[in-house]
Design an enzyme around this catalytic site. Structure first.
Site, PDB file in Angstrom:
ATOM      1  N   LYS A   6      36.599  61.329 129.612  1.00  0.00           N
ATOM      2  CA  LYS A   6      35.656  62.418 129.807  1.00  0.00           C
ATOM      3  C   LYS A   6      34.612  62.016 128.518  1.00  0.00           C
ATOM      4  O   LYS A   6      34.874  62.000 127.379  1.00  0.00           O
ATOM      5  CB  LYS A   6      36.319  63.836 129.441  1.00  0.00           C
ATOM      6  N   THR A  60      33.030  76.782 125.460  1.00  0.00           N
ATOM      7  CA  THR A  60      33.673  75.585 126.268  1.00  0.00           C
ATOM      8  C   THR A  60      35.228  75.435 125.906  1.00  0.00           C
ATOM      9  O   THR A  60      35.797  74.470 126.213  1.00  0.00           O
ATOM     10  CB  THR A  60      33.215  74.440 125.785  1.00  0.00           C
ATOM     11  N   GLY A  81      39.010  75.330 126.490  1.00  0.00           N
ATOM     12  CA  GLY A  81      39.714  75.349 127.998  1.00  0.00           C
ATOM     13  C   GLY A  81      39.001  74.273 128.807  1.00  0.00           C
ATOM     14  O   GLY A  81      39.762  74.490 130.045  1.00  0.00           O
ATOM     15  N   THR A  82      37.947  73.664 128.477  1.00  0.00           N
ATOM     16  CA  THR A  82      37.190  72.721 129.579  1.00  0.00           C
ATOM     17  C   THR A  82      38.298  71.685 130.177  1.00  0.00           C
ATOM     18  O   THR A  82      38.164  71.287 131.209  1.00  0.00           O
ATOM     19  CB  THR A  82      35.970  72.158 129.100  1.00  0.00           C
ATOM     20  N   GLY A  83      38.930  71.004 129.205  1.00  0.00           N
ATOM     21  CA  GLY A  83      39.640  70.028 129.413  1.00  0.00           C
ATOM     22  C   GLY A  83      40.917  70.343 130.435  1.00  0.00           C
ATOM     23  O   GLY A  83      41.471  69.648 131.211  1.00  0.00           O
ATOM     24  N   CYS A  84      41.539  71.453 129.850  1.00  0.00           N
ATOM     25  CA  CYS A  84      42.575  72.024 130.675  1.00  0.00           C
ATOM     26  C   CYS A  84      42.267  72.494 131.999  1.00  0.00           C
ATOM     27  O   CYS A  84      42.807  72.048 133.409  1.00  0.00           O
ATOM     28  CB  CYS A  84      43.249  73.127 130.055  1.00  0.00           C
TER      29      CYS A  84
END
Length: 265
Positions: free
Chosen positions: A173, A204, A206-209
């Site tokens: 990412k 933003t 929690g975007t990765g989760c």
């Protein structure tokens, strides 16, 4: 019967990340969500003040209870906390009859470590080879590969290296790039670039989760990895754009964003 997806991750009581974000995302994608809790946090949009890692035996008990009764069509990992938990999950994953997405969460949005140094080595050596897909950000890719990752070319080289280390597919990412955000996908055969316009917002959390959960839900519904990534990318971009503006700090994305079921462009 609905498709089932499983998250093996930590808890965020503010609801923006961790298993709370994963379960919301699973629901939005039309899959039944299950959760094995690996650690508890005390956090909100402003701070993380405590992290309590579950005993590996307790994590395994939760996992075995789920698998013996309602086995998933796909699963993901998030923050695992300790080397013991990582090793336990990796051993169990050797027998998974479904794809595993590994989101190697290492640091919270507020800078709080969510895994120990020995856990990072266990992720690299024992969990990566079990991954159908691994989804590190640029900093996590640096830690896992031991090489600097600053530009898209570095991301492609790191993706190739992570594939050589055992992951069947890799998505690095690029949210920390200057300018537009570019994610790099590699499945051992070809690279695929997923560029997105950068949305200027502090919300933003929690975007990765959420992204890895959306990919997992897509896999549970039978999508190929690259198609699951494309669908998840469209979802997270809209989730960021339409964030609800909650919290005094780094607030959550919109987990009610619409899912756009389209073929890969």
């Amino acid at each position: 019967m609905p498709r089932v997806a499983l998250t093996i991750a930590g808890s965020d009581p503010s609801g923006g990340a961790g298993i709370q974000a994963d379960l919301k995302t699973f629901h939005q994608f039309g899959v039944y969500g299950e959760a094995v809790i690996t650690l508890l946090t005390v956090q909100n949009t402003v701070r993380v003040s405590r992290v309590k890692v579950m005993p590996a035996a307790l994590v395994l008990e939760q996992l075995h209870a789920v698998l013996e009764d309602i086995p998933p069509a796909a699963a993901k990992t998030g923050a695992l906390g300790s080397a013991e938990v990582v090793r336990a999950v990796a051993r169990a994953a050797a027998d998974f009859a479904f794809p595993l997405v590994v989101d190697p969460v290492m640091i919270s949005k507020h800078g709080q470590p969510l895994v120990s140094k020995t856990a990072v080595k266990a992720i690299r050596d024992e969990l990566l080879p079990r991954a159908a897909l691994v989804t590190p950000n640029m900093q996590e890719a640096e830690v896992l590969t031991g090489m600097p990752v600053y530009m898209p070319g570095d991301m492609r080289q790191a993706a190739w290296r992570l594939h050589q280390m055992g992951a069947r597919a890799v998505l690095i990412k690029g949210g920390h790039l200057e300018g537009d955000a570019i994610d790099e996908f590699f499945d051992g055969v070809e690279f695929r670039e997923f560029p997105d316009e950068r949305i200027e917002t502090r919300h933003t959390h929690g975007t990765g989760c959420t992204l890895s959960a959306a990919i997992t839900a897509g896999l549970a519904r039978g999508l190929a990895p690259v198609d699951a990534v494309a669908c998840a990318k469209r979802f997270i971009q809209e989730a960021i754009r339409t964030n609800p503006g909650l919290g005094k700090g780094c607030g959550p994305v919109n987990h009610h964003a619409p899912v756009q079921w389209k073929e890969v462009p």
